[in-house]
Design a protein around this motif. Structure first.
Motif, PDB file in Angstrom:
ATOM      1  N   LEU A  12       0.826  -1.200   0.000  1.00 16.78           N
ATOM      2  CA  LEU A  12       0.000   0.000   0.000  1.00 16.78           C
ATOM      3  C   LEU A  12       0.865   1.257   0.000  1.00 16.78           C
ATOM      4  CD1 LEU A  12      -2.518  -1.157   2.743  1.00 16.78           C
ATOM      5  CD2 LEU A  12      -2.456  -1.787   0.352  1.00 16.78           C
ATOM      6  N   PHE A  13       1.716   1.394  -0.985  1.00 19.78           N
ATOM      7  CA  PHE A  13       2.722   2.435  -1.004  1.00 19.78           C
ATOM      8  C   PHE A  13       2.496   3.377  -2.181  1.00 19.78           C
ATOM      9  CE2 PHE A  13       3.752  -0.033  -4.433  1.00 19.78           C
ATOM     10  CZ  PHE A  13       4.635   0.638  -5.233  1.00 19.78           C
ATOM     11  N   LEU A  14       3.241   4.455  -2.205  1.00 16.26           N
ATOM     12  CA  LEU A  14       3.333   5.291  -3.391  1.00 16.26           C
ATOM     13  C   LEU A  14       4.734   5.224  -3.981  1.00 16.26           C
ATOM     14  CD1 LEU A  14       1.227   8.386  -2.348  1.00 16.26           C
ATOM     15  CD2 LEU A  14       0.555   6.470  -3.787  1.00 16.26           C
ATOM     16  N   LEU A  15       5.746   5.335  -3.143  1.00 18.30           N
ATOM     17  CA  LEU A  15       7.125   5.251  -3.601  1.00 18.30           C
ATOM     18  C   LEU A  15       7.928   4.463  -2.584  1.00 18.30           C
ATOM     19  CD1 LEU A  15       7.727   8.937  -4.723  1.00 18.30           C
ATOM     20  CD2 LEU A  15       7.419   6.986  -6.228  1.00 18.30           C
ATOM     21  N   TRP A  62      -8.400  -8.319   9.740  1.00 17.31           N
ATOM     22  CA  TRP A  62      -9.260  -8.445   8.565  1.00 17.31           C
ATOM     23  C   TRP A  62     -10.015  -7.149   8.296  1.00 17.31           C
ATOM     24  CZ3 TRP A  62     -10.068 -11.099   4.315  1.00 17.31           C
ATOM     25  CH2 TRP A  62     -11.244 -10.841   3.606  1.00 17.31           C
ATOM     26  N   LEU A  63     -10.587  -6.561   9.336  1.00 19.75           N
ATOM     27  CA  LEU A  63     -11.332  -5.320   9.155  1.00 19.75           C
ATOM     28  C   LEU A  63     -10.419  -4.200   8.666  1.00 19.75           C
ATOM     29  CD1 LEU A  63     -13.614  -5.417  12.334  1.00 19.75           C
ATOM     30  CD2 LEU A  63     -14.287  -5.872   9.960  1.00 19.75           C
ATOM     31  N   ALA A  64      -9.193  -4.165   9.173  1.00 21.57           N
ATOM     32  CA  ALA A  64      -8.253  -3.125   8.749  1.00 21.57           C
ATOM     33  C   ALA A  64      -7.886  -3.285   7.279  1.00 21.57           C
ATOM     34  CB  ALA A  64      -6.995  -3.171   9.622  1.00 21.57           C
ATOM     35  N   LEU A  65      -7.543  -4.502   6.863  1.00 21.21           N
ATOM     36  CA  LEU A  65      -7.169  -4.726   5.465  1.00 21.21           C
ATOM     37  C   LEU A  65      -8.352  -4.523   4.528  1.00 21.21           C
ATOM     38  CD1 LEU A  65      -4.871  -7.879   5.791  1.00 21.21           C
ATOM     39  CD2 LEU A  65      -4.156  -5.557   5.198  1.00 21.21           C
ATOM     40  N   SER A  66      -9.527  -4.999   4.933  1.00 22.07           N
ATOM     41  CA  SER A  66     -10.685  -4.923   4.038  1.00 22.07           C
ATOM     42  C   SER A  66     -11.237  -3.508   3.929  1.00 22.07           C
ATOM     43  CB  SER A  66     -11.784  -5.884   4.498  1.00 22.07           C
ATOM     44  OG  SER A  66     -12.231  -5.567   5.796  1.00 22.07           O
ATOM     45  N   ALA A  67     -10.857  -2.630   4.863  1.00 20.38           N
ATOM     46  CA  ALA A  67     -11.307  -1.240   4.803  1.00 20.38           C
ATOM     47  C   ALA A  67     -10.295  -0.333   4.115  1.00 20.38           C
ATOM     48  CB  ALA A  67     -11.585  -0.712   6.213  1.00 20.38           C
ATOM     49  N   TRP A  68      -9.079  -0.832   3.905  1.00 17.83           N
ATOM     50  CA  TRP A  68      -8.044   0.022   3.322  1.00 17.83           C
ATOM     51  C   TRP A  68      -8.257   0.138   1.817  1.00 17.83           C
ATOM     52  CZ3 TRP A  68      -5.363   2.472   6.880  1.00 17.83           C
ATOM     53  CH2 TRP A  68      -4.355   3.342   6.452  1.00 17.83           C
ATOM     54  N   PRO A  69      -8.272   1.357   1.273  1.00 14.48           N
ATOM     55  CA  PRO A  69      -8.689   1.545  -0.123  1.00 14.48           C
ATOM     56  C   PRO A  69      -7.960   0.671  -1.143  1.00 14.48           C
ATOM     57  CG  PRO A  69      -8.566   3.665   0.978  1.00 14.48           C
ATOM     58  CD  PRO A  69      -8.029   2.654   1.951  1.00 14.48           C
ATOM     59  N   THR A  70      -6.650   0.488  -0.996  1.00 21.28           N
ATOM     60  CA  THR A  70      -5.925  -0.255  -2.022  1.00 21.28           C
ATOM     61  C   THR A  70      -5.968  -1.768  -1.830  1.00 21.28           C
ATOM     62  OG1 THR A  70      -3.855   0.019  -0.803  1.00 21.28           O
ATOM     63  CG2 THR A  70      -4.361   1.656  -2.500  1.00 21.28           C
ATOM     64  N   GLN A  71      -6.602  -2.236  -0.762  1.00 24.16           N
ATOM     65  CA  GLN A  71      -6.777  -3.676  -0.552  1.00 24.16           C
ATOM     66  C   GLN A  71      -8.243  -4.080  -0.477  1.00 24.16           C
ATOM     67  OE1 GLN A  71      -3.934  -6.322   0.374  1.00 24.16           O
ATOM     68  NE2 GLN A  71      -3.454  -4.874  -1.244  1.00 24.16           N
ATOM     69  N   ALA A  72      -9.130  -3.103  -0.368  1.00 20.06           N
ATOM     70  CA  ALA A  72     -10.543  -3.402  -0.112  1.00 20.06           C
ATOM     71  C   ALA A  72     -11.156  -4.266  -1.204  1.00 20.06           C
ATOM     72  CB  ALA A  72     -11.331  -2.103   0.038  1.00 20.06           C
ATOM     73  N   ALA A  97      -4.747   1.796 -11.208  1.00 14.83           N
ATOM     74  CA  ALA A  97      -3.867   2.608 -10.363  1.00 14.83           C
ATOM     75  C   ALA A  97      -2.848   1.732  -9.642  1.00 14.83           C
ATOM     76  CB  ALA A  97      -4.694   3.396  -9.352  1.00 14.83           C
ATOM     77  N   ARG A  98      -3.279   0.564  -9.164  1.00 10.82           N
ATOM     78  CA  ARG A  98      -2.359  -0.339  -8.465  1.00 10.82           C
ATOM     79  C   ARG A  98      -1.275  -0.836  -9.419  1.00 10.82           C
ATOM     80  NH1 ARG A  98      -5.957  -3.163  -5.294  1.00 10.82           N
ATOM     81  NH2 ARG A  98      -6.598  -4.406  -7.064  1.00 10.82           N
ATOM     82  N   LEU A  99      -1.675  -1.229 -10.612  1.00  9.66           N
ATOM     83  CA  LEU A  99      -0.700  -1.683 -11.597  1.00  9.66           C
ATOM     84  C   LEU A  99       0.305  -0.584 -11.927  1.00  9.66           C
ATOM     85  CD1 LEU A  99      -3.015  -3.608 -14.092  1.00  9.66           C
ATOM     86  CD2 LEU A  99      -1.348  -4.620 -12.534  1.00  9.66           C
ATOM     87  N   GLU A 100      -0.185   0.630 -12.099  1.00  8.79           N
ATOM     88  CA  GLU A 100       0.703   1.732 -12.461  1.00  8.79           C
ATOM     89  C   GLU A 100       1.696   2.033 -11.343  1.00  8.79           C
ATOM     90  OE1 GLU A 100       2.125   4.608 -15.171  1.00  8.79           O
ATOM     91  OE2 GLU A 100       0.726   2.937 -15.411  1.00  8.79           O
ATOM     92  N   GLU A 101       1.206   2.061 -10.109  1.00 14.79           N
ATOM     93  CA  GLU A 101       2.084   2.353  -8.975  1.00 14.79           C
ATOM     94  C   GLU A 101       3.178   1.301  -8.834  1.00 14.79           C
ATOM     95  OE1 GLU A 101      -0.645   2.637  -5.759  1.00 14.79           O
ATOM     96  OE2 GLU A 101      -1.295   4.670  -6.256  1.00 14.79           O
ATOM     97  N   TYR A 102       2.785   0.032  -8.914  1.00 15.91           N
ATOM     98  CA  TYR A 102       3.770  -1.025  -8.758  1.00 15.91           C
ATOM     99  C   TYR A 102       4.697  -1.110  -9.967  1.00 15.91           C
ATOM    100  CZ  TYR A 102       2.139  -2.877  -4.338  1.00 15.91           C
ATOM    101  OH  TYR A 102       1.850  -3.022  -3.009  1.00 15.91           O
TER     102      TYR A 102
END
Length: 254
Positions: A7-10, A156-166, A198-203
């Protein structure tokens, strides 16, 4: 080499100031270990008791576990050269647990020798990185789901609520509720990883940057090799040793 941060940007720029590291073998006995770090590790270790291959990777590799306030936009990453797993101290404990589960899977990947070679062409290196990250998301969600089913729903709740993993968590959960079949749910989550442009582009940007930095540091000529044909077969095995289908869907990057 660093596995890409979850869940990073750089890539983060880590400095010595603002971090504390403890060997996992000492974490329960070291009085200087931060209580937050002890709690995170104890929750993860309890969850991994039902996933012995992951727990064995932690015990065999015996990394240092670090809390850092100098992570920029990263939540965590595994530094192979230093044998350290870094976690941001700026995120909730439940999310730290989820991130550590992700990085433990990277630790296991490394211990099994499942790493992209510097001899790959840059796009192939990125392709391998995508698969490594998708698999780490799958396994971290599997363990977090199991922890939820056994009374600890926080990760589980933390990961499932995080925008890039939800979206990945939603795919995994939907299939588990529909079929209660772990390999099928794992495949659904793996495929979903590729569905975010967006995930593909970031990675892609981060993996290519890492690739070029490594080539520059080594002063080696590019080799342009392809990802080995058996790479996904070796990678996509659940902690119990069973395989799951992981053929990346055809998604064109714009």
């Amino acid at each position: 080499m660093r596995y890409l941060a979850l869940l990073f940007l750089l890539f983060p720029n880590i400095t010595e100031a603002g971090e504390v590291c403890v060997h996992v073998s000492d974490i329960g006995a070291d009085p200087s270990a931060p209580a937050e770090l002890v709690q995170v590790y104890e929750e993860v270790a309890a969850g991994l008791e039902r996933f012995p291959s992951l727990l064995a990777a932690v015990e065999d590799q015996s990394p240092e576990l670090c809390l850092s306030s100098k992570m920029d936009n990263a939540h965590g990453y595994f530094d192979i050269e230093q044998n350290r797993i870094y976690l941001s101290d700026q995120i909730p404990i439940a999310m730290q647990v989820g991130v550590l589960l992700h990085e433990v899977r990277h630790l296991e990947q490394f211990s099994l020798g499942i790493c992209p070679s510097d001899d790959l062409a840059m796009k192939e290196y990125a392709r391998a990185t995508f698969a490594l990250e998708a698999d780490a998301s799958v396994v971290s969600l599997l363990v977090a789901w199991d922890m939820k089913e056994n009374g600890n729903s926080g990760p589980w709740l933390a990961l499932s609520a995080w925008p890039t993993q939800a979206d990945i968590a939603s795919s995994f959960a939907s299939e588990m509720r529909a079929s209660n079949d772990v390999p099928t749910a794992a495949s659904a989550a793996f495929d979903q990883w590729y569905m975010s442009e967006a995930r593909l582009e970031e990675y892609y940007i981060a993996s290519c940057s890492d690739f070029l930095d490594r080539q520059d540091a080594s002063k080696t000529l590019p080799r342009y090799q392809l990802v080995p044909a058996d790479f996904l077969d070796e990678l996509c095995r659940l902690p119990d040793g069973s395989s799951y289908s992981c053929s990346p869907p055809k998604v064109e990057r714009r």
